[in-house]
Design an enzyme around this catalytic site. Structure first.
Site, PDB file in Angstrom:
ATOM      1  CB  SER A 148      -4.876 -16.064  66.872  1.00  0.00           C
ATOM      2  OG  SER A 148      -5.206 -16.478  65.578  1.00  0.00           O
ATOM      3  NE  ARG A 163       3.124 -12.717  75.337  1.00  0.00           N
ATOM      4  CZ  ARG A 163       4.091 -12.465  74.470  1.00  0.00           C
ATOM      5  NH1 ARG A 163       5.240 -13.098  74.578  1.00  0.00           N
ATOM      6  NH2 ARG A 163       3.926 -11.593  73.504  1.00  0.00           N
ATOM      7  CG  ASP A 201      -5.356 -13.834  64.413  1.00  0.00           C
ATOM      8  OD1 ASP A 201      -4.160 -13.538  64.593  1.00  0.00           O
ATOM      9  OD2 ASP A 201      -6.260 -13.489  65.196  1.00  0.00           O
TER      10      ASP A 201
END
Ligand code: BGC
Length: 497
Positions: A148, A163, A201
């Protein structure tokens, strides 16, 4: 009274009016569209290659792992095919040192070790059989990897990390294929597992809600309001204009079933309005961001999600505690009057009030919920969690006012994101009921969070009274079930993925 007046002034800084909400929604829709057109935009709008949502009839046994915040979960899921499923799982906290490790190997090796331990406990036979060399590759477990963080997904089980967020920071991993990293460590340990699908997620939540949600209405959005925040939604494929450019860059047409005309998009709305055109910006938000590991990034998330609300509150309380006028300052009563006992408020030197990230969001939930006489529960929680002894009732009232302001602002901002997706997809026009699956500690535990979202929905032009036709349902631990469902889709696909 002086303290109360000062607290009121600070509360006003967190006010997020109906006009702000509407401005926010307009900008949100603009950024959604921009993100569908080209790469490198603030809201990434990542295509997930998931082109349909389940209907509850799916069957099979799948593994799923979930890395996304504080804990790492491993589970195996049995889909029964009648909207129900059973799940076995293990959960371990991710050690802080691994969140900021030097190399990705350290983190991913740890993850593979947890999968190994899980198989040994819950799938002993299969594990032993494989050890003896009698498991064919076709009998390997398909694993859905819920990861996630923002990943530039280029296939159902391939994606490059863009990132880190939520306090993770392993520079060496940026740009790498996270499924490849996990598969490599799984292979080193010789486990009978194939990483079949990469899942955010929010996408997992969307899938899980679709599998379990009652009625004929397909779920539109899966959203997380937990440690971080984000949403995935079902978009019309023709609106994903950048698809062609992505495929060209990857050297040809990606393999996915385009017959549905739909694709699930991971919006990565945590980075909505990083430019701060419309987001509220108090001195506490500014300081929090400056001292975070990723200044200028995830600006929406830093105002909405669980990892940050405690820190915003801490900074607000600290500023009130250090108020130059002692008569106004918080936690400075020389003689507070409580149950006829006079006592002096003390703040321990090592109080979490003075430590970055010292206040957990659960603190806000407790205070928001407190209806006790003289806010006795708040007082006890201040003692227990922040080592603040004998806070006066006036102090507690001020704390509660600020908690409420920060929590409510977060919920109203959440409505901007959800409302933006509902309006941009035109779903209120197309469907009788719009279904949203949510998960995360804030929606689950913060008192009134959904009600504040709904209140803001009613203020949004284009939603108003139609708010009643938006259904919000908890898809608890949806990311595990959702990952299994996507692993299934990947497995059943005729085409190589
Ligand atoms: C990440 C998202 C994730 C969200 C909720 C954010 O920090 O960027 O990918 O879905 O947290 O866990």
């Amino acid at each position: 009274m002086a303290l109360e007046a000062e607290a009121k002034r600070m509360v006003a800084e967190f006010e997020y009016t109906a006009e702000d909400v509407n401005k926010g929604v307009k900008e949100f829709i603009r950024e959604m569209e921009e993100g569908l057109e080209k790469q490198g935009t603030m809201m990434s709008q990542i295509p997930t290659y998931v082109t349909s949502v389940p209907n509850g009839t799916e069957k099979g046994v799948y593994l799923a792992v979930d890395l996304g915040g504080t804990n790492f979960r491993v589970c195996s899921i049995t889909l029964h095919g009648n909207q129900s499923f059973s799940l076995q799982q293990s959960k371990v906290p991710v050690p802080r040192t691994l969140m900021e490790a030097k190399t990705s190997h350290e983190l991913f090796h740890f993850l593979a070790k947890q999968i190994e331990a899980f198989l040994k406990t819950h799938h002993k036979d299969h594990f032993e059989k494989h050890r003896k060399g009698s498991v064919e590759e076709g009998e390997f477990f398909d694993l859905g990897f819920t990861f996630s963080f923002p990943v530039n997904q280029v296939g159902i089980n391939k994606g490059h990390l863009m990132r880190w967020t939520k306090g993770f920071d392993i520079q060496e991993a940026i740009g790498q294929d996270v499924c490849g990293l996990l598969q490599k460590e799984i292979d080193v340990l010789g486990l009978p597992v194939r990483v079949a699908a990469l899942v955010n997620d929010t996408v997992g939540t969307l899938m899980a809600r679709s599998y379990t949600s009652p009625g004929k209405h397909k779920t539109l959005i899966g959203a997380i309001f937990g440690t971080g925040t984000n949403g995935a939604y079902v978009e019309k494929l023709e609106k994903v204009k950048k698809m062609k450019a992505i495929e060209e860059a990857e050297g040809g047409k990606a393999n996915y079933d385009s017959s549905t005309g739909l694709m699930v998009i991971n919006s990565e709305w945590g980075s909505f309005d990083n430019a701060l055109k419309v987001l509220p910006n108090t001195p506490y938000d500014i300081d929090l961001d400056r001292e975070s590991v990723n200044p200028g990034i995830q600006m929406f998330e830093k105002r909405v999600s669980g990892m940050f609300l405690g820190e915003i509150l801490r900074r607000a309380l600290l500023s009130l505690h250090q108020h130059p006028d002692e008569g106004i300052a918080l936690f400075k009563d020389a003689s507070s009057h409580d149950n006829d006992i006079r006592s002096t408020t003390t703040v321990a030197e090592d109080s979490a009030l003075f430590k970055q990230w010292g206040i957990d969001t659960s603190f806000l939930s407790i205070v928001e919920e407190d209806q006790s006489d003289h806010l006795r529960i708040t007082k006890q929680t201040l003692e227990k969690e922040l080592k603040i002894e004998a806070a006066s009732t006036e102090d507690c009232v001020a704390v509660k006012m600020l908690v409420h302001a920060i929590g409510k602002r977060a919920a109203r901002l959440s409505a901007v994101a959800l409302g933006g997706v509902v309006l941009s997809t035109n779903k209120l026009q197309e469907e009788e009921m719009v279904d949203i699956g949510v998960d995360g500690s804030l929606v689950e535990y913060y008192p009134g969070f959904e009600e504040y979202i709904r209140e803001a929905f009613r203020e949004i032009e284009g939603i108003g009274e139609e708010e009643k036709r938006i259904r919000i349902g908890l898809a608890k631990d949806g990311s595990g079930l959702g990952a299994a469902l996507i692993a299934l889709v990947a497995h059943n696909s005729d085409q190589p993925l």
